[in-house]
Design an enzyme around this catalytic site. Structure first.
Site, short mmCIF file in Angstrom:
data_model
loop_
_atom_site.label_atom_id
_atom_site.label_comp_id
_atom_site.label_asym_id
_atom_site.label_seq_id
_atom_site.Cartn_x
_atom_site.Cartn_y
_atom_site.Cartn_z
N CYS A 150 1.23 -52.30 20.95
CA CYS A 150 2.08 -53.40 21.43
C CYS A 150 2.50 -54.34 20.30
CB CYS A 150 1.37 -54.18 22.52
SG CYS A 150 -0.32 -54.62 22.10
N HIS A 175 3.86 -61.07 22.68
CA HIS A 175 3.49 -61.06 21.26
C HIS A 175 4.69 -61.53 20.44
CE1 HIS A 175 -0.13 -59.16 22.36
NE2 HIS A 175 0.06 -57.94 21.92
P1 NAP Z 1 -8.87 -53.16 30.11
O1 NAP Z 1 -8.27 -54.30 30.82
O2 NAP Z 1 -10.18 -53.36 29.42
O3 NAP Z 1 -9.00 -51.93 31.14
C1 NAP Z 1 -9.74 -50.79 30.80
C2 NAP Z 1 -9.62 -49.73 31.88
O4 NAP Z 1 -10.36 -48.57 31.44
C3 NAP Z 1 -10.22 -50.14 33.23
O5 NAP Z 1 -9.50 -49.55 34.26
C4 NAP Z 1 -11.63 -49.54 33.15
O6 NAP Z 1 -12.18 -49.24 34.42
C5 NAP Z 1 -11.34 -48.24 32.42
N1 NAP Z 1 -12.55 -47.71 31.80
C6 NAP Z 1 -13.51 -48.39 31.11
N2 NAP Z 1 -14.49 -47.57 30.73
C7 NAP Z 1 -14.17 -46.34 31.19
C8 NAP Z 1 -14.80 -45.07 31.15
N3 NAP Z 1 -15.96 -44.89 30.53
N4 NAP Z 1 -14.20 -44.03 31.75
C9 NAP Z 1 -13.01 -44.18 32.38
N5 NAP Z 1 -12.36 -45.36 32.47
C10 NAP Z 1 -12.92 -46.43 31.87
O7 NAP Z 1 -7.90 -52.61 28.96
P2 NAP Z 1 -6.29 -52.64 28.91
O8 NAP Z 1 -5.82 -53.83 28.17
O9 NAP Z 1 -5.75 -52.38 30.25
O10 NAP Z 1 -5.99 -51.41 27.93
C11 NAP Z 1 -5.97 -50.08 28.38
C12 NAP Z 1 -5.42 -49.21 27.26
O11 NAP Z 1 -4.08 -49.60 26.95
C13 NAP Z 1 -6.20 -49.33 25.96
O12 NAP Z 1 -6.21 -48.10 25.31
C14 NAP Z 1 -5.39 -50.34 25.15
O13 NAP Z 1 -5.56 -50.19 23.76
C15 NAP Z 1 -3.98 -49.94 25.57
N6 NAP Z 1 -2.96 -51.01 25.44
C16 NAP Z 1 -3.17 -52.25 25.94
C17 NAP Z 1 -2.16 -53.22 25.83
C18 NAP Z 1 -2.32 -54.61 26.37
O14 NAP Z 1 -1.40 -55.44 26.14
N7 NAP Z 1 -3.40 -54.95 27.08
C19 NAP Z 1 -0.96 -52.90 25.20
C20 NAP Z 1 -0.78 -51.60 24.70
C21 NAP Z 1 -1.78 -50.67 24.83
P3 NAP Z 1 -13.28 -50.21 35.12
O15 NAP Z 1 -12.50 -51.32 35.73
O16 NAP Z 1 -13.91 -49.32 36.11
O17 NAP Z 1 -14.20 -50.66 34.03
#
Ligand code: NAP
Length: 362
Positions: free
Chosen positions: A158, A253
């Site tokens: 991002c 951002h």
């Molecule tokens: P997040 O809020 O921490 O969400 C993480 C997700 O992954 C939750 O649904 C969680 O499920 C799941 N998870 C955690 N441990 C797991 C496991 N062992 N097996 C399967 N699922 C699991 O993170 P996020 O910000 O949404 O980011 C998700 C992805 O997108 C990441 O790779 C991040 O780098 C990428 N990303 C994020 C953004 C952003 O702006 N936030 C932008 C671009 C890319 P539970 O609820 O059950 O723990």
């Protein structure tokens, strides 16, 4: 039109919630499957996110009643989904990579937000306005793995979303760029939920985000590169130096960008004209999530601002302002993109729309 049946892996997280919100009335896609870690699995989606729903709109009723599945249950997903959006986070990137490969191997196209497969040698890192020609690598990928219908396409980090489209627009107009210095001011939602502890970020700026500067410097070289003989050739003509910081902003951002052209230096008026006239394949194909103008230029001296500009064109446009001379490079400007929309779920949806339109998802 019959809608595609879509699964969201990591549906309970920050990016997953944005997919749930943004896909509510999508004309082509219908969410039929949600999955997360075993901690969340086995209850309805609304039960699972009841104390952590971060969106400002209510949980869409259809998604609310779906039972959350375990991301590891690939067989179950393969019976229900035409393709999946991957937005789950595991600290060990190798596990994310292997899991996404299991989905592809089971015949499910994966459109990923995770970083695990971004530098995989046969995986396209797609921004539909920039490098749709990289999608031809899908055939190579399927051949390499002996996959039939499944494949993996990723979207980039991002942090670079705000400046890479403006840079590409200039390159395409015949003004190649040699050097870029970028400093990002990144929103807290970029760290997921619960993300950065409140006492670390309120009244503060954190001048370090693990791995972010490397991604900001490396990923554009693949995106702005070419494909030759079944391989990605990185664009080594551009040198990027990045500083990435976390600031107490919820979404959006912001980046300060200094650029040095390789040879020809356009005027400011020419640059603004290139940006405001820029359109590409998603606009030509009229994809539902395509912004009408991918780049918006604001003439006000105090714009763009995250609060006022992040939602421009459904959160899918990049907003730029303050183009001015630089005493060291040629020019400098400020750029903004919505990290959880254009930089995450919205960007993933646009990727899927292009994959459908180009016949890769059937
Ligand atoms: P997040 O809020 O921490 O969400 C993480 C997700 O992954 C939750 O649904 C969680 O499920 C799941 N998870 C955690 N441990 C797991 C496991 N062992 N097996 C399967 N699922 C699991 O993170 P996020 O910000 O949404 O980011 C998700 C992805 O997108 C990441 O790779 C991040 O780098 C990428 N990303 C994020 C953004 C952003 O702006 N936030 C932008 C671009 C890319 P539970 O609820 O059950 O723990």
């Amino acid at each position: 039109m019959k809608k595609f049946k879509v699964g969201i892996l990591g549906a309970t997280g920050m990016v997953g919630q944005n997919y749930i919100r943004l896909l509510e009335n999508h004309p082509w896609f219908d969410i039929v499957y949600v999955a997360a870690s075993t901690n969340s699995a086995g209850v309805t989606y609304s039960e699972s996110v009841k104390n952590r729903w971060q969106m400002t709109t209510s949980i869409p009723s259809k998604a609310a009643s779906l039972i959350v599945e375990d991301v590891a249950d690939v067989t179950k997903a393969s019976k229900k989904c035409d393709f999946v959006f991957s937005a789950f986070e595991i600290n060990d990137k190798q596990l994310v990579k292997e899991m996404e490969e299991k989905y592809a191997s089971a015949g499910i196209p994966v459109i990923s937000n995770a970083s695990a497969n971004r530098q995989t040698e046969d995986v396209p890192m797609l921004i539909p306005e920039i490098n749709s020609d990289h999608l031809k690598m899908i055939k190579t990928q399927q051949k390499n793995h002996n996959w039939d219908k499944g494949f993996i396409v990723v979207k980039p980090n991002c942090s670079l979303q705000s400046y890479i489209t403006p840079i590409y627009a200039l390159e395409k107009a015949g003004y190649p760029i040699k050097k870029i210095i970028i400093t990002t001011l990144q929103a807290v939602s970029g760290a997921g939920y619960p993300g950065v502890p409140s006492l670390d970020i309120i009244d503060n700026v954190v001048p370090f985000i693990g791995g972010e500067e490397e991604k900001t410097e490396e990923e554009p070289l693949k995106i702005l590169g070419s494909v030759k003989d079944g391989k990605f050739i990185k664009n080594k003509e551009i040198k990027i130096s990045a500083t990435c910081t976390r600031v107490p902003v919820s979404d959006g951002h912001l980046a300060t960008v200094n650029i040095l052209f390789k040879d020809k230096k356009p005027t400011k008026e020419e640059i603004i004209k290139v940006w405001t006239n820029f359109k590409s394949l998603p606009q030509e194909l009229n994809l539902p999530f395509a912004p009408i103008n991918p780049i918006i230029y604001k003439n006000e001296e105090n714009r763009p601002q995250p609060k006022k500009d992040r939602e421009n064109d459904k959160g899918m446009a990049v907003t730029i302002g303050r183009l001015r001379d630089c005493n060291i490079f040629d020019y400098k400007f400020i750029a903004l993109s919505h990290n959880t929309v254009r930089g995450a779920a919205g960007g993933g949806i646009l990727n899927a729309e292009l994959l459908v339109k180009m016949g890769y998802i059937k």
